[in-house]
Motif scaffolding. Sequence first.
Motif, short mmCIF file in Angstrom:
data_model
loop_
_atom_site.label_atom_id
_atom_site.label_comp_id
_atom_site.label_asym_id
_atom_site.label_seq_id
_atom_site.Cartn_x
_atom_site.Cartn_y
_atom_site.Cartn_z
N GLY A 181 -30.71 10.85 -65.89
CA GLY A 181 -31.99 10.07 -66.66
C GLY A 181 -32.25 11.04 -67.73
O GLY A 181 -33.63 10.62 -68.11
N MET A 219 -28.46 6.50 -63.80
CA MET A 219 -29.16 7.88 -64.38
C MET A 219 -28.02 8.56 -64.99
O MET A 219 -28.60 9.47 -65.68
CB MET A 219 -29.58 8.68 -63.15
N SER A 221 -26.23 11.61 -60.91
CA SER A 221 -27.38 11.86 -60.06
C SER A 221 -27.05 13.37 -59.20
O SER A 221 -25.85 13.64 -59.14
CB SER A 221 -27.45 10.79 -58.94
#
Length: 513
Positions: free
Chosen positions: A412, A444, A447
Amino acid sequence: MDMDIDHPSRFAASAPDRPAVIIGDRVLSYGELERRSNQVAHALRSSGLGVGSHVAVLMENRTEYFEVVWAALRAGLLVTPINWHLSAAEAGYIVADCGAAALVVSAPRADVAAVAAGVDAPALKVRLAVGGPVDGFDAYEEVIGAQPASPVDDECEGNWMFYSSGTTGRPKGITPASAGGPIGAADSFTGMVRFLYGGDESTRYLSPAPLYHAAPLAWATAVHRLGGTVIATERFDALEFLRLVERHRVTLVQVVPTHLVRLLKLPEADRARFDLSSLRTLVHAAAPCPPEVKRAVLDWLGPIVHEYYSGSEGVGFCAIGPEEWLAHPGSVGRSLLAPVHIVDEDGHEVPPRTEGRVYFEVARPFAYHGDPEKTAGAFDERGWGTFGEVGWVDEDGYLYLTDRVSNMIISGGVNVYPREVEDVLILHPAVTDVVVIGVPDAEMGESVRAVVQPAVPPADADAAEALAAELIAFARDRVAHYKCPRSVVFLAELPRLLTGKVARRLLPPEATS
């Protein structure tokens, strides 16, 4: 032979019956080491290996390893130890890449040796097999048995050509500075063992790691230069490690943090069974040590735990003793060779307690063999060198490492360094080993995933799901939520090199996708 030099020949003359090497039930005295290393040196020299030629060694921990290494080091040769956990193709690549003129292998490594010796390696003149027959190799004992036990006429110092451990890619050779200097001349590593860690003739050094790795082999040969005894294990077993300390009255050990974790996970009654009072110094290096693990070892063994941070490239060297560490917990110490600098992405130096890339001023530049691009990437425009780490320094100049740049996860748009989460998860009683990685994530980008070797495998899918949830909650209680795993995968064993590093490149597809 000059009696003031740092060389095992000195002790072959003054204490020929003193054990130089103990591995299992096999004991190699200084007198035997002198005789047999001279015979190997003559065999190599008579086969055309001159000063600066390369010898590759592919063997498990055994006494002959030291015979070959000391033969090379006293004949001005360059020694390349090969990790016997590598595939045959990878081992063959190193044999060819280093330009080995001699390859010495052991019978248990015959499958790898056959491929390694069959590569396009035009310099390879000598193939010797230790401990049994290997197709295409001459019998070690027969070849050296025909040689004189006196030193070669042109005896001089050799050197190492170590290869990187290859945790994320193909290993690369680190070009040595030189070979051919006077026998027993002072070297910095032996000086470190002597002056920083108290090495001398009374030292009984225990190494639970494979000799193909730079640190155990350099430590062991430094102990030989000082006249001590090296006890090596064929593999690490936590209980056997403690038993050997007691049995051999070990004074000095050098380990990696994985060893410490596994010692601490022994039942307390087992740890208390052994007399460890002979132990004066425990040194750990090669990989990050979780602070709570180190604190627990200090509580157990007392203020004998030392740490250093360096690498085969020799870019920098930091060290920290037990009292210093308690005053600066989590630090790997202050730089003892040259100033350390923390720089931002633009190359500007940052203030204390600001995270950035770790660089050292380099007194002796190095090069990766045959890879000018990788060599250039290890230095900035000022000539400062890096191991690729991220960290910060405090106001007293103590260095704290965050992680490696190459391990960074971008989730992110936020940078996540796995080490902080690994340091937490390894403390959970259900976790034997752990590595945290980034995996593709449509939302994202990446992750965070924990790949865990559990102490007891979950009985079924429901138990695995429950343990995964427990570990994620355990992490979320201790570090920022965005750093914590969003998924957990369980493996029977992580591909951790015996040098202490996880080989991320060897994680199976079910862990990484």
